[in-house]
Design a protein around this motif. Structure first.
Motif, PDB file in Angstrom:
ATOM      1  N   ALA A  34       0.847  -1.195   0.000  1.00 58.15           N
ATOM      2  CA  ALA A  34       0.000   0.000   0.000  1.00 58.15           C
ATOM      3  C   ALA A  34       0.877   1.238   0.000  1.00 58.15           C
ATOM      4  CB  ALA A  34      -0.899   0.003   1.235  1.00 58.15           C
ATOM      5  N   GLU A  35       0.429   2.247  -0.732  1.00 55.21           N
ATOM      6  CA  GLU A  35       1.075   3.563  -0.671  1.00 55.21           C
ATOM      7  C   GLU A  35       0.062   4.557  -0.124  1.00 55.21           C
ATOM      8  OE1 GLU A  35       4.577   3.437  -4.015  1.00 55.21           O
ATOM      9  OE2 GLU A  35       2.756   4.551  -4.539  1.00 55.21           O
ATOM     10  N   VAL A  36       0.406   5.183   1.007  1.00 54.43           N
ATOM     11  CA  VAL A  36      -0.535   6.093   1.652  1.00 54.43           C
ATOM     12  C   VAL A  36       0.145   7.423   1.963  1.00 54.43           C
ATOM     13  CG1 VAL A  36      -1.579   4.059   2.778  1.00 54.43           C
ATOM     14  CG2 VAL A  36      -0.136   5.605   4.121  1.00 54.43           C
ATOM     15  N   SER A  37      -0.707   8.412   2.198  1.00 60.54           N
ATOM     16  CA  SER A  37      -0.225   9.652   2.809  1.00 60.54           C
ATOM     17  C   SER A  37      -1.176  10.002   3.948  1.00 60.54           C
ATOM     18  CB  SER A  37      -0.172  10.794   1.785  1.00 60.54           C
ATOM     19  OG  SER A  37      -1.479  11.098   1.326  1.00 60.54           O
ATOM     20  N   VAL A  38      -0.677  10.747   4.912  1.00 63.61           N
ATOM     21  CA  VAL A  38      -1.493  11.169   6.049  1.00 63.61           C
ATOM     22  C   VAL A  38      -1.326  12.683   6.173  1.00 63.61           C
ATOM     23  CG1 VAL A  38      -1.934  10.901   8.521  1.00 63.61           C
ATOM     24  CG2 VAL A  38      -1.093   8.947   7.181  1.00 63.61           C
TER      25      VAL A  38
END
Lengths: 151, 723
Positions: B597-601
């Protein structure tokens, strides 16, 4: 008796005025393509068009629909699967169990009528219907295909 | 297969569908397509009927509930039959017919990602045997050796003379031949129908409202029933006051169904539901009237350190390794109850008479539904049957048939009258067979070089089998608890080499009935293990991919899918600024899966999942585009549980009643999913569930990478904002 115009035909139904339009469509008219999912306008499986606008029919009392308003259900979207949304859905093999797809297709058809070239954000905002099988990405791709937007 | 109720059913359905409708793809009325209704066309065998117009009817014992099983099984039969795919249609034989024919169609259960892998051998044999008989019939007619004949797209040709006969011309003669034994199956390398990304057979009818789901079934004179089931765990129906509603329009009867349930029968479902909503009902709240989710958590927390536990996997001496470790890492995780929330609520239509009982419903196991119906009907099983209608989702919920039992009991109150019982969404959500509630405490021993030398994984919580099928317990131990954590086997093997290992289960069963929820125990096992592996890698100061790889030398198939996602995502290069990655891998239902998974917060602690790369090795890939669809969809299902959904308990009952309080992931939160289907063609694995396992751990590992905050309890909800 309540008069309704459904898929181009005027129908008279003998129901209590607070009956949701969904159940009139399913039980009195006998068109079962429009689905019951939640009864609280949360899932969109019951989406139909009233004068071209998408409406969650499970939460709309039939008495609020005027006789001259045009109700379109999934059965009346096209006579032969030729609506651009239906064609795109077929080409991308969108449905899994398929139960929510009538509502998804009706929501998507209404979106393209209002916004022929929707952005991704507009698609996501308009398409708030629940699909438990998770066909969302194919739905989005099919809407773009129907709109002639490159993938 | 002709019988009385076959004829009866056709006669009353004839008024509602065109006489040929049963033969048209996508307008499928169970029973209508069965051999008895196909005129004089004899079957070639249980799986194949070829009609004079060359239409091929392929019988399907497993059921379609969205995963493409129907199309996949038809592809396998058609492949061996070498028929014209464009002329293929399908039919569901009833479980009653199966019983009469000594279970010629085998197992009807469609669960555990077994629809294709558990029946591929005998359905392919059905196609191959039928083909051999068609060739023999042609050779007989021409008076030539079989070896001079071949088949292609529904035609037998005589090679030396170029004569040909269509299957439809041969079927009647072929059906009279003795089926040959041990017909060889094709090498999958030579497949032309199976293994291809063919469109599904059932799509068109899902685009214009013509697909008939169980809830859509209509019969002349049909009545509708709505129910109220005691909302309290192990509670009972105390009293109700039918006099308040019996004069309401359309209401026909108020029925006490059993100790827990009351029903209203009316001429429409809306009237039945409106009436029962207004009927005064008192419940006996039973023995758990004060139970809350906190009480359940306390039970589970106690189990985390309890002495007694059932062992699932053991090697070396984990406790000693932990006692002598250079570094010990410990973490406790929790997964709540979840509801299946099929889009179509539970329902069934029943006609009961003192002589017979017929049921029309959506079921994942029609044989089990039949047994339930016969018991409720008080009739011998031979006097009952179940006609399968399409499922608006199954996900495991429709392996249980409490609703069939209720529908039969209700219909018994109106003999001879078709009664369709539909649960409201609220009844459906509060009477589920919930994903079991569990916690896990993991303790890992790292040596001075950061190698994992010991691991103790203590699971505490609910056993599905102890409630659903106690006969499946092994001296009290529920083997299904250890899905994906097993030392060996073909179903779900623990993918890491850890010299000192102990995985055990302290069974703690709160009175919330558990069930098989898509992915089942693999879901939490993968979340616990793969989250903790990342925590160990962090503690060891190692890259999570390299940390895993070191331990996977003896598990090349596990490693191959992990490497595939790492390669595709570009793990060796850093992600774009602000983007963080997380990995997970797991084996379950015979298949190997991995995801990145590639996420940003953002500053408000909101998570955006930009990209998922997911791989599966399911052995043989019968329809790659449908496998891709399952991979895509599994992230919606898995991440609904990971990010949003939670079934909670208060005052002895389920709190959440509808989608407004039990949210489901929608399009605005759906990540882009890149699927990698890499079959190694040396085994048969499942497809409908496995990638669910890695959805949540991959995303949560990415969230931890992005924030430094490890979320150990599902769902994510607003935990980041509160942290």
């Amino acid at each position: 008796m309540i008069r309704l115009t459904i898929n181009g035909t005027v129908r008279e139904v003998d129901v209590e005025p607070d009956t949701p339009l969904l159940w009139v469509i399913r039980e009195q008219i006998g068109l079962t393509g429009t689905k019951y999912g939640c009864g609280v306008a949360a899932c969109g499986a019951c989406t139909v068009h009233i004068d071209g606008q998408p409406v969650r029919s499970c939460s709309l009392p039939v008495s609020e629909v005027k006789a001259n308003q045009k109700i379109t259900t999934i059965e009346g979207l096209s006579p032969d699967l030729t609506h651009p949304i239906q064609k795109a859905w077929l080409e991308l093999d969108v449905p899994q169990c398929g139960y929510c797809q009538s509502g998804q297709i009706m929501a998507a058809a209404a979106l393209l009528k209002e916004k022929p070239k929707p952005t991704d954000a507009e698609i996501a905002e308009a398409m708030s219907n629940i699909c438990r099988c998770g066909t969302y990405n194919r739905i989005k791709a099919a809407i773009k295909r129907a709109a002639g937007i490159p993938a | 297969m002709s019988n009385a109720f076959e004829t009866n059913r056709r006669s009353f359905l004839a008024g509602t569908v065109a006489s040929t409708a049963g033969f048209t793809l996508g307008f499928h009325i169970p029973g209508i397509d069965s051999a008895a209704a196909q005129g004089q066309t004899p079957e070639l065998n249980a799986w194949v009927v070829v009609k004079p117009d060359d239409t091929v009817v392929i019988r399907v014992a497993r059921v379609e509930m969205g995963q493409g099983t129907l199309t996949g099984l038809a592809q396998l039969v058609a492949e061996e039959l070498e028929c014209d795919w464009k002329k293929v249609t399908t039919d569901y034989p009833t479980p009653g017919e199966n019983l009469k024919r000594n279970r010629v169609w085998g197992n009807y259960q469609t669960a555990g990602s077994r629809g294709i892998r558990d029946s591929q051998d005998y359905v392919r044999k059905g196609g191959a045997t039928a083909r051999a008989m068609l060739i023999q019939a042609a050779a007989n007619q021409w008076g030539v050796p079989v070896s001079e004949c071949y088949t292609w797209k529904g035609v037998v040709r005589h090679r030396p003379t170029n004569r040909e006969l269509r299957y439809g011309q041969l079927a009647e003669a072929a059906a009279k031949l003795t089926p040959p034994a041990d017909v060889p199956l094709k090498d999958p390398k030579n497949w032309t129908i199976a293994g291809k990304s063919l469109p599904r057979l059932d799509t068109k009818s899902k685009l214009d409202g013509s697909q008939i789901y169980s809830i859509d079934h209509k019969m002349p004179g049909m009545m509708l029933a709505a129910v109220k089931i005691c909302p309290y765990f192990d509670g009972k129906l105390k009293s109700y006051d039918a006099s308040k509603i019996t004069s309401m329009k359309g209401v026909k009867k108020v029925v006490k169904v059993d100790d827990t349930t009351v029903a209203v029968i009316a001429d429409t479902w809306w009237r039945a539901k409106s009436a029962i909503d207004q009927m005064p009902i008192e419940w006996d709240k039973g023995p758990h009237a004060k139970l809350s989710s906190d009480d359940v958590t306390k039970m589970l927390v106690e189990g985390l350190s309890a002495d007694q536990a059932f062992i699932g996997n053991q090697a070396g001496d984990a406790k000693t390794a932990l006692a002598s470790a250079a570094k010990v890492v410990e973490a406790t995780y929790a997964v709540p109850h979840q509801h299946h929330a099929t889009m179509e609520p539970m329902n069934a239509t029943v006609v009961w008479t003192p002589e017979k009982c017929e049921v029309w419903t959506a079921t994942q196991n029609a044989e089990s539904a039949l047994a339930t119906a016969a018991t409720a009907a008080g009739l011998p099983i031979e006097k009952c049957d179940v006609y399968r209608l399409n499922l608006g989702g199954g996900f495991g919920r429709r392996t249980a048939h409490d609703f069939v039992r209720q529908a039969v009991l209700i219909a018994k109150e109106m003999p001879g009258v078709p009664v369709k019982m539909i649960w409201s969404r609220e009844e459906d959500m509060t009477h589920g067979y919930y994903h079991p509630v569990t916690m896990a405490k993991l303790r890992g021993a790292l040596d001075k070089d950061g190698n994992l030398v010991g691991l103790h994984m203590r699971i505490s919580g609910q056993s599905i089998l102890s409630t659903i099928n106690p006969a499946g317990l092994q001296n009290g131990r529920d083997p299904a608890t250890f899905q994906g954590l097993n030392p060996s086997g073909t179903e779900g093997v623990f993918g890491y080499g850890v010299p000192n290992l102990l995985i055990d289960h302290a069974m703690r069963n709160p009175p919330v009935r558990p069930g098989f929820w898509r992915g089942v125990n693999n879901n939490q096992n993968a979340f616990y293990l793969e989250s903790f592996i990342d925590e160990l890698a962090a503690a060891a100061g190692q890259d999570p991919l390299e940390f895993r790889r070191k331990m996977m030398k003896n598990h090349p198939k596990h490693l191959a899918v992990l490497n595939a996602v790492a390669d595709r995502v570009g793990w060796s290069k850093p992600p774009a600024p602000g983007i963080y990655r997380g990995l997970a891998q797991h084996m379950g239902y015979g298949s190997y899966v991995a995801a990145c998974a590639e996420v940003s917060v953002n500053a408000k602690k909101e998570v955006t999942i930009h990209r998922i790369v997911a791989a599966t090795n399911c052995g043989h890939a019968v329809n790659p585009q449908q496998i891709a669809a399952q991979i895509e969809g599994s992230f919606a299902y898995g991440l609904t549980a990971g990010l949003l959904g939670e079934i909670t308990v208060k005052d002895g009952r389920i709190v959440e009643e509808n989608f407004d309080t039990y949210p489901i992931l929608k399009m605005d939160q759906m990540p882009a999913v890149e699927s990698i289907v890499i079959p190694t063609n040396d085994f048969w694995g499942g497809v409908g569930e496995p990638t669910i396992f890695v959805a949540t751990p991959a995303v949560f590992n990415a969230i931890a990478a992005a924030t430094g905050k490890r979320i150990r309890k599902l769902p994510l909800g607003d935990q980041l904002a509160k942290a």
